[in-house]
Design an enzyme around this catalytic site. Structure first.
Site, PDB file in Angstrom:
ATOM      1  N   HIS A  22       0.802  -1.217   0.000  1.00  0.00           N
ATOM      2  CA  HIS A  22       0.000   0.000   0.000  1.00  0.00           C
ATOM      3  C   HIS A  22       0.842   1.279   0.000  1.00  0.00           C
ATOM      4  O   HIS A  22       0.313   2.380  -0.111  1.00  0.00           O
ATOM      5  CB  HIS A  22      -0.924  -0.017   1.224  1.00  0.00           C
ATOM      6  CG  HIS A  22      -2.098   0.878   1.123  1.00  0.00           C
ATOM      7  ND1 HIS A  22      -2.278   1.982   1.913  1.00  0.00           N
ATOM      8  CD2 HIS A  22      -3.178   0.843   0.294  1.00  0.00           C
ATOM      9  CE1 HIS A  22      -3.405   2.586   1.602  1.00  0.00           C
ATOM     10  NE2 HIS A  22      -3.970   1.923   0.617  1.00  0.00           N
ATOM     11  N   HIS A  78      -8.694  11.222  -0.798  1.00  0.00           N
ATOM     12  CA  HIS A  78      -7.893  10.000  -0.771  1.00  0.00           C
ATOM     13  C   HIS A  78      -6.632  10.240   0.055  1.00  0.00           C
ATOM     14  O   HIS A  78      -5.866   9.313   0.325  1.00  0.00           O
ATOM     15  CB  HIS A  78      -7.529   9.566  -2.187  1.00  0.00           C
ATOM     16  CG  HIS A  78      -6.960   8.184  -2.258  1.00  0.00           C
ATOM     17  ND1 HIS A  78      -5.611   7.936  -2.277  1.00  0.00           N
ATOM     18  CD2 HIS A  78      -7.562   6.965  -2.284  1.00  0.00           C
ATOM     19  CE1 HIS A  78      -5.400   6.640  -2.336  1.00  0.00           C
ATOM     20  NE2 HIS A  78      -6.568   6.021  -2.335  1.00  0.00           N
TER      21      HIS A  78
END
Length: 567
Positions: free
Chosen positions: A193, A448
């Site tokens: 990630h 985000h």
């Protein structure tokens, strides 16, 4: 060796893969590939007077960025003084990304991906991320030299038959100068990630870029993201073979030397089963990191003992260790946890309060006595904020939490008092009162970005910009009695605080630009700006409000007339 055994898909932590149904569908997982149904016949595009507020898209079609937009195209080191302020005024070390459909007034001092990558002096790039669109990445390099730049893409699609891995291989095959590297993922629910680029240049300089965006067009278009860029780093005069000896004195947390040690240890973690990042480790050892102000806070998958003598900690233990070097104010403080995903944390708040919040509550040891524990706020959008966002429901494909199971319902109950809006303009939210609102200009650009900020008395103690959302997979489970903690995912971020830039400095929030207004500066202290992505004060959820849940159905049309229905 590649692993071929089957295992469940990672839960909660995954972001939507790829863009919307309008983007490349090969980059999208099956569950999110077609999340939007055709609008009901009674649905229609909203009339201009019913569109989102004036700070959102101005026309039905996307507007082109104005040439007047003040977009930074040069390295933006925070320790560089501005030319329009006193010498002890520092620009924000964090920049926001350019929002395609917002006016120039909302895009001052922002970055596009081309601003970062289009320098023709770049000779090689290591790109670490969860989602990758190689065509989009390559288009951001200078057109005259992009075929000459050595590009290394580090991804986490470990299964050979994974559709995302196959799509990457297909794209990479069109570029002889692109190499793919699969990260080793030993944990069942882990993801790769981290969001980082490391650039090497023909002039002998290097640069580290830590950010929050997937390497796909949607993330760099109309979604709020953040970028931290190191200064350009020169080559060392001392041979690299002599650099591993730290000496008797441990490097100071926040120093470039400590940052380098932690970054190299992070990269070495990729080489547990096969040589993935050995090449870049050997290259980075040759560079001088002394110009960097900041602490690296990262996670690598595996089981880690928090009591060992490793120079680098991971997850919440890394945050706890770094904060021991950070001066904190004695005034009552709040910590704003602003994320794009909230995973399943447990039916009680035991992990959240006793492990994670406890790690975030610390500070410099000799300043902590008598300081009240901070209050926590969690900034996360509601369905109405997603409906009104520039991308409408499409934006919600990258923003996740769940309220399906009994455990998740209990989780919402203990989170609810902490939940705050992203846009801060909800009719159903708690009234803001008479406090003046500071506008960040990102209300309609869905978040985000991931930021963690401690503030008190109108100033900021520290800020963390990271890829890590609110999850045990990212930050690590609670430590066992023997001190062992388990982390599932790769994550990376940078922690910043005012005294890194000047003695007795203070950090204050800046809005709509990367520098402070004159009235926000201290006359007798150096002032560091921190560009905020959201309005202040924060607005708490009202009694009937719930967070956006991407796995639920939403039949109220968004501002574009579309609805969100699961398959």
């Amino acid at each position: 060796m590649e692993h071929h055994r089957k295992r469940p898909a990672a839960q909660d932590e995954h972001e939507a893969v790829g863009g919307s149904h309008r983007d490349n569908p090969s980059l999208t997982p099956t569950s999110l590939n077609r999340p939007i149904s055709p609008p009901p016949k009674r649905s229609r595009l909203l009339s201009p007077q019913n569109k989102p507020e004036a700070d959102t898209a101005q026309e039905d079609k996307p507007s082109s960025p104005s040439p007047a937009a003040n977009i930074t195209t040069q390295p933006h080191p925070a320790a560089t003084t501005t030319t329009t302020h006193p010498p002890r005024s520092f620009r924000s070390p964090i920049q926001l990304t350019h929002i395609r459909d917002l006016p120039a007034s909302s895009n001052i001092d922002t970055l596009t991906l081309k601003d970062i990558l289009s320098d023709p002096l770049i000779s090689s790039c290591w790109e670490f991320n969860y989602l990758h669109d190689i065509d989009f990445l390559m288009a951001s390099f200078d057109s005259d030299v992009r075929h000459l730049i050595k590009v290394h893409v580090v991804h986490g699609f470990w299964k050979r038959e994974d559709a995302n891995r196959l799509a990457l291989q297909t794209q990479a095959s069109r570029y002889p100068n692109v190499s793919l590297h699969a990260a080793f993922l030993p944990e069942m629910f882990g993801t790769h990630h981290s969001k980082m680029m490391i650039l090497f240049r023909h002039d002998g300089m290097a640069q580290v870029v830590i950010h929050t965006a997937n390497m796909i067009a949607r993330d760099w278009g109309n979604m709020t993201q953040a970028v931290w860029r190191s200064p350009l780093l020169p080559l060392l005069g001392v041979p690299a073979a002599d650099q591993d000896s730290v000496g008797e004195v441990e490097p100071r947390i926040g120093s470039g030397e400590k940052f380098k040690i932690d970054l190299l240890n992070y990269l070495r973690a990729y080489d547990g089963q096969r040589a993935t990042c050995r090449e870049i480790v050997e290259e980075l050892r040759k560079y001088d990191f002394s110009a960097i102000c900041g602490a690296l806070v990262a996670s690598v998958p595996g089981r880690h003992n928090i009591h060992d003598d490793s120079p680098t900690r991971w997850g919440w233990a890394a945050m706890k260790q770094a904060l021991k070097a950070v001066p904190i104010q004695t005034a009552t403080a709040e910590i704003a946890v602003q994320v794009s995903s909230i995973a399943t944390l447990g039916p009680t708040d035991n992990w959240l309060k006793n492990t994670f919040f406890s790690a975030l509550s610390g500070g410099m040891r000799d300043l902590c006595s008598g300081v009240n524990k901070p209050a926590f706020k969690v900034v996360f959008p509601t369905p109405d904020e997603i409906r009104k966002s520039l991308g409408g429901y499409v934006s919600g494909g990258s923003i996740h939490t769940k309220i399906q199971s009994a455990q998740q319902v209990k989780q919402l109950q203990y989170l609810k008092p902490m939940l705050c809006h992203w846009a801060n303009d909800s009719e159903d939210g708690v009234e803001l009162g008479d406090a003046p609102v500071k506008e960040a200009g990102r209300q309609r650009a869905a978040p985000h970005i991931k930021t963690y900020i401690r503030y008190a008395d109108k100033s900021i103690d520290w800020t963390l910009v990271t890829s890590a959302n609110l999850s045990k997979q990212a930050w690590g489970e609670a430590a066992s009695g023997a001190g062992e903690m388990r982390i599932s995912s790769y994550e990376i971020g940078v922690l910043l605080w005012p005294s890194l830039f000047a003695k007795d400095a203070i950090m204050r929030p800046s809005f709509l630009k990367d520098e402070l207004d004159t009235e926000d500066e201290e006359q007798d202290k150096p002032a560091v700006a921190l560009r905020l992505p959201y309005n202040l004060p924060l607005q708490r959820y009202g009694p009937r409000e719930r967070p956006w849940v991407a796995s639920e159905d939403y039949r109220t049309p968004d501002w574009k007339g579309e609805v969100w229905v699961r398959e």
